[in-house]
Structure formats: C-alpha cells, structure tokens
Design a protein around this motif. Sequence first.
Motif: not given
Length: 249
Positions: A76-83, A99-104, A108-109, A111-120
């Motif tokens: 079982f893997f858990v994929f985490c958005a991680d800043l 300020y940058s890492i707490e920006s919208t 979003m980056v 979330l997208i990075d995590t989803a791309l990695a998970a689908q791979n």
Amino acid sequence: MNSIIETILNHRSVRSFEEKKLTKEQIEIIVRSAQAASTSSFIQAYSIIGVTDPKMKKQLAELAGNQPYVEHNGHFFVFCADLHRHEMIGKMENKEVLYSIESTEKFMVSLIDTALAAQNAAIAAESMGLGICYIGGIRNQLNEVREVLHTPEHVIPLFGMAIGYPKDLNEQKPRLPFEHIYHENKYEQDEVKLKTQLEEYNRLIAQYYEERTNGARKDTWTSQMGNMLEQHVRIYMKDFLQQIKMDLH
C-alpha cells in the motif's frame, strides 16, 4: 499498437488481491518509475509512503471508509503532495521561500507533480502483471491519516494506491466518448450535441451495469454523478489546507 499502450488501455481498478507481498525489487521499480515522471521546474514536490505495518494498514482502511483492499494487498502506497523539503531548502540556502511554497500556484504544482508520479507508478505496476486501485478515501479524515503517517506541515496525503496480484478482474468500465473528451481548437459548447453524447453514454453504462450485476443495477453515469455531486463530501478541505499551511494566499 505497442505493449505500453496495450497496458494503458487495459487498465481497470482491482479491489481483490491475493495474499502475496510485493518484493523489494518490485517496490523499487514502481517508485523509480514514479520518479521518472515529468515535474514542474524540477521541483519534485511529492513523497511516497509505503505502508507495511498491518496495524497501520488496518487504521487507514477504517479511515478510508472500511475498504478492505486498503488492508489486504501486495503493498500500500500513499502519495503525498510535499513542500516540506522545500521549506528545509529555504533554511539550507538562507532564502525566504515560505510565501512561495504557501501560494496557490505551488500548491497546484505539488498536486500535479504527485498525480503525474502516481500514474507512472500505476502503469509500471500494471506492466508487471499487477493490479492497482487508487484510494481517494484517505481524504475522508485527513487529520487522522496525518497522525497515522506522521506527516509534517506542508505535506498532504492525497490518495493511496493499493497494488498487488489480482484475485478477481472486473470488466472494464466504458469511458466517455472520445468526441466528448477531445476538443479541437476550441471548447465545444453545443449543449444539444453534448447532451446527445451523454445520453448515448448513459445507455452504454446502464448496459454495462445490467450485464455485470445480472439486472440488479441499471443506473446511468449522469444519475451517478448528479447524486454524488449533490452530496457535501469533504467540505472541510479548505480549512484543513489552511491549517497545515498548504494554501494560504
């Protein structure tokens, strides 16, 4: 058509696995495949937590809505958005990064990075003859999930992925028509055409469920979506994200 495309097009969710664990080599191949995915500006804003402890898997299964395949699978893997690591980078390089890492945008980056990695990872697993199932249910009770996984600020467990040797394989669910998904040059806004496509898809989905359940189920896709979207599910998410400083401005 090559074998990679065949693997992709043959995807279906697996919710019943043999009691056989993945090997360390399989786990490493899956994670390395995830890491090979594209990442925005090389930020690599995700982490993957492999859960092997039976007690923890049982806890996560309960938190995800008592889904047994969260507990019983090959891994079982858990994929985490991680800043969080990027907050550490700010300290290492003596740069003001919060300020940058707490920006919208950076949220979003991640979330997208995590989803791309998970689908791979999913494609890699399926190419090895394994089955997978994404588990969005871990977002049902994220505070509790974070406690189980000991995640710090700027880290959000987005979804799980159960991987293992399939015990049972369901028929593939038909997807929306190609013409409904693919728009050329501009977004198709002809509602008559879109509604016709949805009605045709409803008939296909109703037939799929009727055949799969021997007539016990005949619902359509739009009725499923309407009922689902009418429910107020995980409405706490905005407050949760602000609490863990993932999206403040």
